[in-house]
Design a protein around this motif. Structure first.
Motif, PDB file in Angstrom:
ATOM      1  N   VAL A 158       0.928  -1.250  -0.055  1.00  0.00           N
ATOM      2  CA  VAL A 158       0.074  -0.121  -0.149  1.00  0.00           C
ATOM      3  C   VAL A 158       1.022   1.135   0.032  1.00  0.00           C
ATOM      4  O   VAL A 158       1.766   1.414   0.835  1.00  0.00           O
ATOM      5  N   PRO A 159       0.686   2.147  -1.024  1.00  0.00           N
ATOM      6  CA  PRO A 159       1.617   3.217  -1.097  1.00  0.00           C
ATOM      7  C   PRO A 159       1.255   4.179   0.075  1.00  0.00           C
ATOM      8  O   PRO A 159       0.029   4.451   0.509  1.00  0.00           O
ATOM      9  N   ILE A 160       2.193   4.905   0.557  1.00  0.00           N
ATOM     10  CA  ILE A 160       2.003   6.140   1.626  1.00  0.00           C
ATOM     11  C   ILE A 160       1.969   7.312   0.706  1.00  0.00           C
ATOM     12  O   ILE A 160       2.666   7.734   0.260  1.00  0.00           O
ATOM     13  N   LEU A 161       0.624   8.079   0.836  1.00  0.00           N
ATOM     14  CA  LEU A 161       0.461   9.114   0.107  1.00  0.00           C
ATOM     15  C   LEU A 161       0.928  10.624   1.039  1.00  0.00           C
ATOM     16  O   LEU A 161       0.897  10.418   2.033  1.00  0.00           O
ATOM     17  N   ALA A 162       1.018  11.604   0.234  1.00  0.00           N
ATOM     18  CA  ALA A 162       1.384  12.714   1.104  1.00  0.00           C
ATOM     19  C   ALA A 162      -0.016  13.159   1.674  1.00  0.00           C
ATOM     20  O   ALA A 162      -1.100  13.121   1.099  1.00  0.00           O
ATOM     21  N   GLY A 163       0.121  13.514   2.826  1.00  0.00           N
ATOM     22  CA  GLY A 163      -0.827  13.956   3.584  1.00  0.00           C
ATOM     23  C   GLY A 163      -1.449  12.772   4.527  1.00  0.00           C
ATOM     24  O   GLY A 163      -2.593  12.980   5.214  1.00  0.00           O
ATOM     25  N   ASP A 164      -0.993  11.706   4.139  1.00  0.00           N
ATOM     26  CA  ASP A 164      -1.748  10.587   4.780  1.00  0.00           C
ATOM     27  C   ASP A 164      -1.588  10.592   6.542  1.00  0.00           C
ATOM     28  O   ASP A 164      -0.737  11.123   7.000  1.00  0.00           O
ATOM     29  N   THR A 165      -2.649  10.323   7.317  1.00  0.00           N
ATOM     30  CA  THR A 165      -2.536  10.121   8.506  1.00  0.00           C
ATOM     31  C   THR A 165      -2.767   8.757   8.986  1.00  0.00           C
ATOM     32  O   THR A 165      -2.920   7.843   8.042  1.00  0.00           O
ATOM     33  N   ALA A 166      -2.625   8.366  10.137  1.00  0.00           N
ATOM     34  CA  ALA A 166      -2.695   6.946  10.562  1.00  0.00           C
ATOM     35  C   ALA A 166      -4.159   6.346  10.142  1.00  0.00           C
ATOM     36  O   ALA A 166      -4.246   5.143   9.620  1.00  0.00           O
ATOM     37  N   GLU A 167      -4.956   7.358  10.337  1.00  0.00           N
ATOM     38  CA  GLU A 167      -6.413   6.872   9.967  1.00  0.00           C
ATOM     39  C   GLU A 167      -6.670   6.629   8.545  1.00  0.00           C
ATOM     40  O   GLU A 167      -7.302   5.660   7.988  1.00  0.00           O
ATOM     41  N   THR A 168      -6.080   7.517   7.512  1.00  0.00           N
ATOM     42  CA  THR A 168      -6.262   7.524   6.281  1.00  0.00           C
ATOM     43  C   THR A 168      -5.701   6.110   5.757  1.00  0.00           C
ATOM     44  O   THR A 168      -6.205   5.374   5.000  1.00  0.00           O
ATOM     45  N   LEU A 169      -4.295   6.008   6.189  1.00  0.00           N
ATOM     46  CA  LEU A 169      -3.608   4.807   5.898  1.00  0.00           C
ATOM     47  C   LEU A 169      -4.150   3.471   6.206  1.00  0.00           C
ATOM     48  O   LEU A 169      -4.224   2.504   5.452  1.00  0.00           O
ATOM     49  N   HIS A 170      -4.549   3.541   7.501  1.00  0.00           N
ATOM     50  CA  HIS A 170      -5.180   2.435   7.816  1.00  0.00           C
ATOM     51  C   HIS A 170      -6.255   1.759   7.082  1.00  0.00           C
ATOM     52  O   HIS A 170      -6.645   0.592   6.715  1.00  0.00           O
ATOM     53  N   ALA A 171      -7.161   2.882   6.905  1.00  0.00           N
ATOM     54  CA  ALA A 171      -8.256   2.340   5.834  1.00  0.00           C
ATOM     55  C   ALA A 171      -8.061   1.812   4.542  1.00  0.00           C
ATOM     56  O   ALA A 171      -8.544   0.894   4.035  1.00  0.00           O
ATOM     57  N   ARG A 172      -6.805   2.252   4.190  1.00  0.00           N
ATOM     58  CA  ARG A 172      -6.420   1.546   2.777  1.00  0.00           C
ATOM     59  C   ARG A 172      -5.672   0.363   2.898  1.00  0.00           C
ATOM     60  O   ARG A 172      -6.021  -0.318   2.265  1.00  0.00           O
ATOM     61  N   ILE A 173      -5.072   0.146   3.982  1.00  0.00           N
ATOM     62  CA  ILE A 173      -4.471  -1.051   4.317  1.00  0.00           C
ATOM     63  C   ILE A 173      -5.678  -2.068   4.655  1.00  0.00           C
ATOM     64  O   ILE A 173      -5.368  -3.149   4.220  1.00  0.00           O
ATOM     65  N   GLN A 174      -6.541  -1.833   5.445  1.00  0.00           N
ATOM     66  CA  GLN A 174      -7.512  -2.574   5.786  1.00  0.00           C
ATOM     67  C   GLN A 174      -8.304  -3.305   4.316  1.00  0.00           C
ATOM     68  O   GLN A 174      -8.676  -4.295   4.416  1.00  0.00           O
ATOM     69  N   VAL A 175      -8.267  -2.516   3.523  1.00  0.00           N
ATOM     70  CA  VAL A 175      -9.122  -3.016   2.142  1.00  0.00           C
ATOM     71  C   VAL A 175      -8.147  -4.233   1.681  1.00  0.00           C
ATOM     72  O   VAL A 175      -8.621  -5.245   1.268  1.00  0.00           O
ATOM     73  N   GLN A 176      -6.983  -3.789   1.886  1.00  0.00           N
ATOM     74  CA  GLN A 176      -5.991  -4.998   1.261  1.00  0.00           C
ATOM     75  C   GLN A 176      -5.964  -6.183   2.232  1.00  0.00           C
ATOM     76  O   GLN A 176      -5.866  -7.334   1.834  1.00  0.00           O
ATOM     77  N   GLU A 177      -6.123  -5.839   3.436  1.00  0.00           N
ATOM     78  CA  GLU A 177      -6.025  -7.100   4.443  1.00  0.00           C
ATOM     79  C   GLU A 177      -7.190  -7.796   4.376  1.00  0.00           C
ATOM     80  O   GLU A 177      -6.921  -9.004   4.248  1.00  0.00           O
ATOM     81  N   HIS A 178      -8.183  -7.215   3.918  1.00  0.00           N
ATOM     82  CA  HIS A 178      -9.554  -8.169   3.581  1.00  0.00           C
ATOM     83  C   HIS A 178      -9.326  -9.116   2.611  1.00  0.00           C
ATOM     84  O   HIS A 178      -9.939 -10.304   2.423  1.00  0.00           O
ATOM     85  N   LYS A 179      -8.576  -8.576   1.448  1.00  0.00           N
ATOM     86  CA  LYS A 179      -8.220  -9.476   0.332  1.00  0.00           C
ATOM     87  C   LYS A 179      -7.288 -10.499   0.741  1.00  0.00           C
ATOM     88  O   LYS A 179      -7.575 -11.780   0.153  1.00  0.00           O
ATOM     89  N   ILE A 180      -6.074 -10.207   1.333  1.00  0.00           N
ATOM     90  CA  ILE A 180      -5.194 -11.086   1.626  1.00  0.00           C
ATOM     91  C   ILE A 180      -5.491 -12.327   2.657  1.00  0.00           C
ATOM     92  O   ILE A 180      -4.965 -13.550   2.581  1.00  0.00           O
ATOM     93  N   VAL A 181      -6.383 -11.768   3.436  1.00  0.00           N
ATOM     94  CA  VAL A 181      -6.629 -12.930   4.409  1.00  0.00           C
ATOM     95  C   VAL A 181      -7.739 -14.269   3.877  1.00  0.00           C
ATOM     96  O   VAL A 181      -7.329 -14.918   4.206  1.00  0.00           O
ATOM     97  N   VAL A 182      -8.410 -13.677   2.968  1.00  0.00           N
ATOM     98  CA  VAL A 182      -9.266 -14.385   2.321  1.00  0.00           C
ATOM     99  C   VAL A 182      -8.355 -15.367   1.193  1.00  0.00           C
ATOM    100  O   VAL A 182      -8.435 -16.629   1.217  1.00  0.00           O
ATOM    101  N   GLY A 183      -7.348 -14.735   0.633  1.00  0.00           N
ATOM    102  CA  GLY A 183      -6.506 -15.277  -0.274  1.00  0.00           C
ATOM    103  C   GLY A 183      -5.576 -16.305   0.533  1.00  0.00           C
ATOM    104  O   GLY A 183      -5.626 -17.422  -0.139  1.00  0.00           O
TER     105      GLY A 183
END
Length: 194
Positions: A158-183
């Motif tokens: 997951v790329p870290i974007l300019a202006g990311d906070t822990a919350e915004t980054l966490h939200a994007r990481i969670q999307v990927q978590e849901h995919k890879i845990v199922v995978g």
């Protein structure tokens, strides 16, 4: 073993979004598994509501009432009573002991919000932001005794974007978590079907 579904026990401490991703994948027949029981350690955990929605039994084992070893012994007892084969730590905010790991050898899976071995332990997202890295992500791995160690099953960047906070980054990481845990669970199901 044939095509019998993997029997999963889920450990969750929070909202249960990873639990829901797994439950939905099972419901949509993307995953040959069934969730036998969810154990949660925080009385306010929202995972209970998600478990009810999917008709999965949920058991509260409040970690404040146990030592680490006692908690894991109760987890093992509950999982054995529920006929669990694989343990999925889906946002489980407790360090596990040999009591659990020895009861399910090489069958305890953890989800961690970084590209391990980078940023193990707590506040992995904050660690990544503080380190100034440009890419972080998440890892699903077989849990070993050392925190956030063990063979890696799947990762997503997951790329870290300019202006990311822990919350915004966490939200994007969670999307990927849901995919890879199922995978990763699908990978385990395919391996056990052989």
């Amino acid at each position: 073993m044939g095509d019998s579904p993997l029997k999963l026990g889920i450990l969750a401490s929070g909202s249960g979004s990873n639990f829901e991703a797994i439950a939905e994948a099972i419901e949509n027949q993307q995953l040959n598994a069934q969730i036998q029981v969810v154990i949660y350690n925080n009385p306010d955990a929202k995972v209970v509501l998600r478990a009810q929605k999917f008709g999965v039994p949920a058991v509260l084992l409040n970690h404040r009432n146990y030592s680490r070893e006692e908690l894991d012994a109760e987890i093992v007892k509950t999982f054995r009573e529920s006929n669990v084969d694989w343990v999925i730590m889906a946002g489980w905010m407790r360090i596990v002991t040999p009591v659990l790991l020895d009861a399910f050898p090489e069958k305890v899976i953890n989800i961690h919000p970084s590209l391990l071995p980078s940023f193990p332990g707590i506040r992995a997202i904050e660690q990544a932001l503080k380190a100034g890295v440009k890419i972080t992500g998440c890892t699903v791995h077989i849990a070993h005794l050392e925190v956030d160690s063990g063979p890696i099953l799947m990762q997503a960047a997951v790329p870290i974007l300019a202006g990311d906070t822990a919350e915004t980054l966490h939200a994007r990481i969670q999307v990927q978590e849901h995919k890879i845990v199922v995978g990763a669970i699908a990978l385990l199901a395919a391996r056990s079907a052989k």
